[in-house]
Design an enzyme around this catalytic site. Structure first.
Site, PDB file in Angstrom:
ATOM      1  N   TYR A   1       0.822  -1.206   0.000  1.00 43.12           N
ATOM      2  CA  TYR A   1       0.000   0.000   0.000  1.00 43.12           C
ATOM      3  C   TYR A   1       0.861   1.264   0.000  1.00 43.12           C
ATOM      4  O   TYR A   1       0.345   2.358  -0.213  1.00 43.12           O
ATOM      5  CB  TYR A   1      -0.933   0.044   1.220  1.00 43.12           C
ATOM      6  CG  TYR A   1      -1.907  -1.096   1.336  1.00 43.12           C
ATOM      7  CD1 TYR A   1      -2.103  -2.008   0.294  1.00 43.12           C
ATOM      8  CD2 TYR A   1      -2.641  -1.279   2.503  1.00 43.12           C
ATOM      9  CE1 TYR A   1      -2.999  -3.063   0.422  1.00 43.12           C
ATOM     10  CE2 TYR A   1      -3.545  -2.322   2.635  1.00 43.12           C
ATOM     11  CZ  TYR A   1      -3.709  -3.221   1.601  1.00 43.12           C
ATOM     12  OH  TYR A   1      -4.595  -4.262   1.745  1.00 43.12           O
TER      13      TYR A   1
ATOM     14  N   HIS B   1       0.558 -11.559   1.930  1.00 46.99           N
ATOM     15  CA  HIS B   1      -0.445 -10.803   1.183  1.00 46.99           C
ATOM     16  C   HIS B   1      -1.084 -11.619   0.058  1.00 46.99           C
ATOM     17  O   HIS B   1      -2.290 -11.525  -0.177  1.00 46.99           O
ATOM     18  CB  HIS B   1       0.190  -9.535   0.601  1.00 46.99           C
ATOM     19  CG  HIS B   1      -0.792  -8.445   0.325  1.00 46.99           C
ATOM     20  ND1 HIS B   1      -0.456  -7.111   0.333  1.00 46.99           N
ATOM     21  CD2 HIS B   1      -2.117  -8.471   0.032  1.00 46.99           C
ATOM     22  CE1 HIS B   1      -1.519  -6.379   0.059  1.00 46.99           C
ATOM     23  NE2 HIS B   1      -2.542  -7.186  -0.142  1.00 46.99           N
TER      24      HIS B   1
END
Length: 280
Positions: free
Chosen positions: A48, A106
């Site tokens: 992110y 992730h």
């Protein structure tokens, strides 16, 4: 706030604030607003590019670190034991903390077994209170859950009223793994916010479609991390603990389930090619 107890005894808020697609320049302000509103779970990730903003907010918010629940995730390009180990240290530096409360893989690509070994080591060293995975479909989830030392505490997957993950959630329960939703609003897809079923149920309780959708997931024991950059929406999203959906309402929303992603499928080779490319 309600809490869930993970398979290692750690308690986790059932509702938190997600910072996916929050601009790094805005992230500190958004997280401070979320914390001021009452959020204590903050979900970020290496991919992110806003861990620093989360870290600044943690450092300045005035809330004791032990009262916050911080989540981050190891990205595909940092997969494998050595790279993952180094990336975990880098995440801790950016987050300005000695530990995270939850550390996830992730995506199930590259050497995620090596990544998980590094995470198990971090957990044993006190650098992560709990570890788990994200975007692991049942086949890969069962694989890693069967052959790891520390069972995944969480699996964060796309979960919303149109993709409710009912069967995968049952499989996770076999391993004591908590389901966690990303995209609880489906990013507005499929006319989410104007859905007539959600609107009608919301009108009965004086709640919005968003609040009804979140309440539905919470009553199914799904951890949710809605995102908004507007403090009034943050306040709305956390205001779901003063009502309870009836069995009839729950059944009506359950009927909305399409049982498939509104975003992508890891079974689609083109999706895998795209995600693997991001990891190089």
């Amino acid at each position: 706030m309600e809490y869930v107890k993970l398979n290692n005894g750690v308690e986790m808020p059932i509702l938190g604030y997600g910072v996916y697609q929050v601009d790094p320049q805005e992230c500190e302000r958004c997280v401070r607003d979320a914390i001021d509103t009452g959020y204590r779970l903050i979900d970020t990730a290496q991919a992110y590019y806003n861990e620093e903003g989360v870290g600044q907010a943690i450092a300045k918010c005035g809330i004791p670190r032990k009262e916050l629940f911080i989540v981050t995730k190891v990205w595909i390009s940092n997969a494998g034991y050595e790279k993952a180990k180094a990336s975990i240290e880098e995440s801790l530096r950016k987050l300005q903390t000695d530990y995270v409360d939850l550390l996830l893989i992730h995506q199930p690509f590259n050497d995620y077994y090596g990544t998980y070994r590094a995470m198990e080591e971090a957990c044993k060293a006190g650098k992560a209170r709990a570890i788990g995975v994200s975007n692991f479909y049942p086949d890969r989830f069962i694989d890693i859950a069967e052959f790891c030392e520390i069972k995944p505490a969480v699996n964060q997957v796309e979960t919303h009223v149109f993709n409710q993950q009912i069967k995968p959630q049952e499989i996770m329960r076999r391993y004591g793994t908590q389901i966690m939703s990303w995209g609880p609003f489906a990013e507005g897809r499929n006319n989410f916010f104007s859905n007539e079923t959600l609107k009608a149920i919301g009108a009965k309780y004086g709640k919005t479609t968003a609040q009804v959708a979140l309440r539905f997931l919470v009553q199914r024991h799904v951890v949710v991390i809605p995102k908004s950059t507007r403090i009034e929406r943050m306040k709305e999203n956390i205001d779901i603990f003063d009502f309870e959906l009836s069995g009839k309402d729950m059944a009506a929303i359950t009927a909305l389930d399409k049982g498939e992603s509104l975003f992508f499928s890891h079974y689609d080779p083109s999706t895998v090619d795209f995600l693997v490319g991001l990891g190089k």
